[in-house]
Design a protein around this motif. Sequence first.
Motif, mmCIF file in Angstrom:
data_model
loop_
_atom_site.group_PDB
_atom_site.id
_atom_site.type_symbol
_atom_site.label_atom_id
_atom_site.label_comp_id
_atom_site.label_asym_id
_atom_site.label_seq_id
_atom_site.Cartn_x
_atom_site.Cartn_y
_atom_site.Cartn_z
ATOM 1 N N GLN A 7 0.793 -1.226 0.000
ATOM 2 C CA GLN A 7 0.000 0.000 0.000
ATOM 3 C C GLN A 7 0.829 1.280 0.000
ATOM 4 N N VAL A 8 2.002 1.246 0.611
ATOM 5 C CA VAL A 8 2.843 2.451 0.652
ATOM 6 C C VAL A 8 3.573 2.530 -0.681
ATOM 7 N N CYS A 9 2.961 3.194 -1.629
ATOM 8 C CA CYS A 9 3.405 3.107 -3.015
ATOM 9 C C CYS A 9 3.432 4.480 -3.682
ATOM 10 N N LEU A 10 3.828 4.489 -4.942
ATOM 11 C CA LEU A 10 3.955 5.735 -5.694
ATOM 12 C C LEU A 10 2.620 6.452 -5.848
ATOM 13 N N ALA A 11 1.517 5.701 -5.842
ATOM 14 C CA ALA A 11 0.205 6.321 -6.031
ATOM 15 C C ALA A 11 -0.090 7.379 -4.970
ATOM 16 N N ILE A 12 0.562 7.291 -3.815
ATOM 17 C CA ILE A 12 0.397 8.327 -2.785
ATOM 18 C C ILE A 12 0.786 9.690 -3.352
ATOM 19 N N MET A 13 1.830 9.679 -4.190
ATOM 20 C CA MET A 13 2.353 10.930 -4.722
ATOM 21 C C MET A 13 1.516 11.487 -5.869
ATOM 22 N N ALA A 14 0.435 10.803 -6.222
ATOM 23 C CA ALA A 14 -0.491 11.330 -7.225
ATOM 24 C C ALA A 14 -1.675 12.034 -6.584
ATOM 25 N N GLN A 15 -1.775 11.952 -5.249
ATOM 26 C CA GLN A 15 -2.951 12.494 -4.577
ATOM 27 C C GLN A 15 -2.949 14.016 -4.503
ATOM 28 N N ALA A 29 10.138 1.409 3.775
ATOM 29 C CA ALA A 29 11.141 2.358 4.259
ATOM 30 C C ALA A 29 11.592 3.292 3.147
ATOM 31 N N CYS A 30 11.863 2.728 1.970
ATOM 32 C CA CYS A 30 12.328 3.550 0.842
ATOM 33 C C CYS A 30 11.246 4.513 0.368
ATOM 34 N N MET A 31 10.006 4.048 0.320
ATOM 35 C CA MET A 31 8.926 4.944 -0.089
ATOM 36 C C MET A 31 8.719 6.035 0.944
ATOM 37 N N GLY A 32 8.868 5.685 2.222
ATOM 38 C CA GLY A 32 8.762 6.684 3.277
ATOM 39 C C GLY A 32 9.835 7.754 3.153
ATOM 40 N N ILE A 33 11.066 7.332 2.841
ATOM 41 C CA ILE A 33 12.161 8.292 2.647
ATOM 42 C C ILE A 33 11.868 9.193 1.457
ATOM 43 N N ALA A 34 11.374 8.607 0.352
ATOM 44 C CA ALA A 34 11.056 9.384 -0.847
ATOM 45 C C ALA A 34 10.001 10.443 -0.543
ATOM 46 N N ILE A 35 8.962 10.054 0.215
ATOM 47 C CA ILE A 35 7.903 11.005 0.568
ATOM 48 C C ILE A 35 8.444 12.110 1.468
ATOM 49 N N LEU A 36 9.235 11.731 2.466
ATOM 50 C CA LEU A 36 9.793 12.720 3.390
ATOM 51 C C LEU A 36 10.689 13.721 2.663
ATOM 52 N N LEU A 37 11.550 13.221 1.785
ATOM 53 C CA LEU A 37 12.425 14.117 1.022
ATOM 54 C C LEU A 37 11.606 15.055 0.146
ATOM 55 N N ILE A 51 12.443 3.489 -6.865
ATOM 56 C CA ILE A 51 12.759 2.279 -7.630
ATOM 57 C C ILE A 51 12.567 1.018 -6.792
ATOM 58 N N VAL A 52 12.850 1.094 -5.494
ATOM 59 C CA VAL A 52 12.728 -0.091 -4.630
ATOM 60 C C VAL A 52 11.266 -0.514 -4.451
ATOM 61 N N PRO A 53 10.370 0.367 -3.965
ATOM 62 C CA PRO A 53 8.970 -0.054 -3.854
ATOM 63 C C PRO A 53 8.339 -0.380 -5.194
ATOM 64 N N THR A 54 8.783 0.278 -6.252
ATOM 65 C CA THR A 54 8.243 -0.022 -7.578
ATOM 66 C C THR A 54 8.442 -1.488 -7.923
ATOM 67 N N LEU A 55 9.639 -2.001 -7.727
ATOM 68 C CA LEU A 55 9.946 -3.387 -8.069
ATOM 69 C C LEU A 55 9.303 -4.358 -7.078
ATOM 70 N N ILE A 56 9.361 -4.044 -5.797
ATOM 71 C CA ILE A 56 8.857 -4.987 -4.786
ATOM 72 C C ILE A 56 7.339 -5.108 -4.853
ATOM 73 N N ILE A 57 6.632 -4.012 -5.086
ATOM 74 C CA ILE A 57 5.179 -4.096 -5.234
ATOM 75 C C ILE A 57 4.835 -4.902 -6.480
#
Length: 470
Positions: A59-67, A193-201, A323-329
């Motif tokens: 669920q913690v994915c790139l789609a969050i950044m489209a909101q 963790a990686c998606m969380g870092i991407a969002i925070l940055l 790139i990490v959550p993209t592949l793992i999801i």
Amino acid sequence: MADSDFKDKKQPDYGLETESDDPDSLNTITALVAEDHEHEIKLRTMSWQKTAILLAGEQVCLAIMAQSWSLSVLGWVPGIITMVLCAVLFWITSITMHKFIMKYPQIKDICDFGYYVFGKSRVAYVFSAFMLLANNILLIGFHVLTGAKVLNTLSDHSLCTSVFAVIATIMGIVMSVPRTLNHISSMSMVSSACMGIAILLFLVFAGIESAPLYGYNGNYPTLGPVKTYAFPQAGTTWIACMNAVLNITFLWVPQILFPSFIAEMERPQDFPKALAVLTFISAILFLVPPAIGFRYLGQYSTAPAFGSLGVVAYKKASFGFVIVPTLIIGVIYANVTAKFIYKRTMGQSKHAHSNTLIGWGVWGLVMVGIWLLAFVFSEVIPSMGDFLSLLSAAFDSFFGFIYFAIAYWQLNRGKLFNGVGKSVMTLVNVFIMVVGLFILGPGLYAAVEAIITDYSGSITPAFTCANMAL
């Protein structure tokens, strides 16, 4: 598809009045776990904590950044109301799904769920299977394309986009080797963790930069100073608003995978604990970062919001972690998809659950086939954003709303209005059915219209070398 696949061997045909903690149901779960643990490759091993990690990873994915873009289309009031409403309906439908599965613990995926919820209908099973495969493979294709976008952005388009897509596909295949979700759950910790870092940055960079780079309707400052607004701006089309709503719905509807997750839990009855953790995390991440993004990007918001950052170094530093959550999801969706195909291929043979050369060989071929097909879709679809809206309308309408409204009716048939509480929940589920039908009807129309508009304009050719960096 053999009839034996659907026979409840050594299991009672549960009455609809049975509660989720019924002794017969729990005994069946115990028997299923014991049978699974006799196999060399054990699937039913996840604790609720592991399941919570897996859920978060998905669920913690790139789609969050489209909101933030959705908020820029809808405005604060309709946007936040839609987000909160989706969160509430997500919890209600997920709990209904779990209660139904507790009546039929032999359910292994959404296809089995559809089979039982529609009164053991083989047509419903086939329909659900088609929808599962189409939804998951298209989503894996989206993650292949996203991987190519990330690599394009980080490398300043040093190679053809198609080459980057091939690289992402190969990485996905290699990472998809594990056959149990328990193993993939460990990957999900890194993904979250990686998606969380991407969002925070992103939030830090959006706050400290002087101005955004561009929006879909013009570069800064052609649309004026950054501003936010309570309702859609003048000139916003109904189709744009509907696609923004579908974008929010897509993020909140992952239930197509939930039956597969529950089927690999050692104690499926503990799933609500994992669901509570997911809902808490989602409520924060799906509301706070998009709101902050809209505050600082306003009418210049894009999907994903990384594209609106004005400083290239900021964009690379934050988007690179995706790139990490993209592949793992993509791996999570590939695993659920492969298991469905693998189960139909291997049946009850020893290769289905043992470390045999044939078993691993077939698993590898199935996984390669899934990722290659996803790669093709990633290359030939002109706009994955619009196709995500299409996925939401065509698939989420069923697997986020309609299926679970029917499941509620099946669970409570004959006592739908017994008491105030039950009557309220019945009316809520009527509303859930209406929402599902609305998304399937007008929502699907809006998504198709957006795709037609894409095709009427300039289209990126298939298997292109064009730069698709943010």
